[in-house]
Write an enzyme that holds these catalytic residues in place. Structure first.
Site, PDB file in Angstrom:
ATOM      1  N   HIS A 114       0.830  -1.204   0.000  1.00 31.95           N
ATOM      2  CA  HIS A 114       0.000   0.000   0.000  1.00 31.95           C
ATOM      3  C   HIS A 114       0.870   1.262   0.000  1.00 31.95           C
ATOM      4  O   HIS A 114       2.016   1.227   0.446  1.00 31.95           O
ATOM      5  CB  HIS A 114      -0.845   0.085   1.284  1.00 31.95           C
ATOM      6  CG  HIS A 114      -1.846  -1.000   1.455  1.00 31.95           C
ATOM      7  ND1 HIS A 114      -1.952  -1.729   2.618  1.00 31.95           N
ATOM      8  CD2 HIS A 114      -2.797  -1.466   0.624  1.00 31.95           C
ATOM      9  CE1 HIS A 114      -2.944  -2.602   2.497  1.00 31.95           C
ATOM     10  NE2 HIS A 114      -3.475  -2.466   1.297  1.00 31.95           N
ATOM     11  N   CYS A 168      -2.525   0.560  10.185  1.00 30.88           N
ATOM     12  CA  CYS A 168      -3.562  -0.359   9.706  1.00 30.88           C
ATOM     13  C   CYS A 168      -4.379  -0.992  10.825  1.00 30.88           C
ATOM     14  O   CYS A 168      -5.423  -1.557  10.565  1.00 30.88           O
ATOM     15  CB  CYS A 168      -2.964  -1.417   8.791  1.00 30.88           C
ATOM     16  SG  CYS A 168      -2.056  -2.673   9.638  1.00 30.88           S
TER      17      CYS A 168
HETATM   18  C1  CIR Z   1      -2.998  -7.985   3.790  1.00 26.39           C
HETATM   19  O1  CIR Z   1      -2.171  -8.408   3.006  1.00 26.39           O
HETATM   20  O2  CIR Z   1      -4.069  -7.530   3.422  1.00 26.39           O
HETATM   21  C2  CIR Z   1      -2.683  -8.047   5.274  1.00 26.39           C
HETATM   22  N1  CIR Z   1      -1.923  -9.192   5.566  1.00 26.39           N
HETATM   23  C3  CIR Z   1      -1.972  -6.808   5.739  1.00 26.39           C
HETATM   24  C4  CIR Z   1      -2.799  -5.563   5.597  1.00 26.39           C
HETATM   25  C5  CIR Z   1      -2.088  -4.368   6.107  1.00 26.39           C
HETATM   26  N2  CIR Z   1      -2.897  -3.210   5.941  1.00 26.39           N
HETATM   27  C6  CIR Z   1      -2.434  -1.969   6.000  1.00 26.39           C
HETATM   28  O3  CIR Z   1      -1.246  -1.752   6.158  1.00 26.39           O
HETATM   29  N3  CIR Z   1      -3.288  -0.995   5.821  1.00 26.39           N
END
Ligand code: CIR
Length: 285
Positions: free
Chosen positions: A183, A280
């Site tokens: 992201h 997140c």
């Molecule tokens: C994913 O790959 O969607 C999750 N393992 C990690 C999401 C992390 N989200 C974020 O940094 N906003």
């Protein structure tokens, strides 16, 4: 786990800062399934120690509480291994919540519990991104207080960015290509009002050049040696950033920047193994 505070506060400046004022944080418990089933970018899985992850998360939540936030905690859902990463499920701004359609199909079911709490419990006006082509993870949405930058990544597309622009018409929306990494906010976040923390890696620096060239407003930059450590938070006048045991060089950079705000270090070693970052793990309202 590290929790330390450096008192470099300048109350006058903090009072003036309008960006980053929040009263509530929505967070979600960590399911056991995060260990084996959470999505990862790396080819090889570094297994999350779930108990340690919960301890780190408790410090994170307590930090937010100490900064004056009410915590609304959704229970973990074993069928959603990535559910602690609530940021990806909604973008909240000025009383409106855009509930996203996450880019990875395995994460789409997470949004229902988040939507319910934002709408029914917190009384926000909710817009739900339901269009079939649109995808968005909140991790790609960088709000500066003045405008939005949206990373176009594997998870977020143009249709998603268009719906964000329609939902928040008071702010301009600029899309930024994210070719590598998960992201936009994996390597670029707001460290303080009008100050962006940007990783020193090539993808982060490329994004920063785009932000500088195409954004509507000017920002100071704080270059952070480790891309992952450029994910920090600014909450009610305090910076929350990586811990020195995880990113020694980057933690030093935050300290040496002498930004006139108190700082708190929070460790995020365990969830980082499945690409989770500081931002997140909460939706700030
Ligand atoms: C994913 O790959 O969607 C999750 N393992 C990690 C999401 C992390 N989200 C974020 O940094 N906003």
């Amino acid at each position: 786990m590290t929790l330390s505070m450096t008192l470099t506060s300048d109350p006058q400046r903090n009072k003036m800062a309008a960006y980053g004022r929040y009263h509530t944080a929505v967070v979600r418990g960590i399911p056991d399934s995060v260990r084996y089933e959470a999505l990862i970018q790396a080819e090889q899985r570094d297994y999350v120690d779930v108990e340690k992850a919960r301890q780190e998360k408790a410090v994170y939540v307590q930090t937010l509480r100490d900064l004056g936030l009410r915590i609304v905690e959704l229970p973990a859902a074993e069928e959603h291994p990535d559910c602690p990463f609530v940021e990806d499920c909604a973008v909240v701004c000025n009383g409106t919540a855009l509930v996203t359609r996450p880019g990875h199909p395995s994460r789409r079911g997470e949004v229902h519990a988040v939507k319910k709490v934002l709408e029914a419990d917190l009384g926000l006006e909710v817009v739900h991104m339901v269009e079939d082509e649109a995808t968005m993870d909140g991790g790609d949405v960088l709000f500066t207080g003045k405008e939005f930058f949206v990373g176009l990544s594997n998870r977020t597309n143009e249709a998603g960015a268009r719906i964000l622009a329609e939902t928040f018409p008071d702010y301009s929306v600029t899309t930024i290509p994210v070719a590598r990494g998960l992201h936009l906010k994996c390597f670029c976040t707001m460290a303080a009002p009008d100050v962006m923390a940007v990783g020193e890696g090539p993808e982060a620096q490329k994004a920063w050049q785009e932000i500088r060239a195409r954004g509507d407003h000017k920002y100071a930059v704080l270059n952070i040696p480790d891309d992952g450590a450029a994910n920090c938070m600014f909450v009610n006048g305090t910076m929350i950033h990586c811990a020195a045991d995880e990113f020694p060089k980057s933690a030093k950079t935050y300290a040496a920047a002498h930004l006139a705000y108190p700082r708190v270090q929070v460790s995020n070693k365990e969830l980082a193994k499945v690409d989770g970052s500081l931002t997140c793990c909460s939706i700030l309202i």
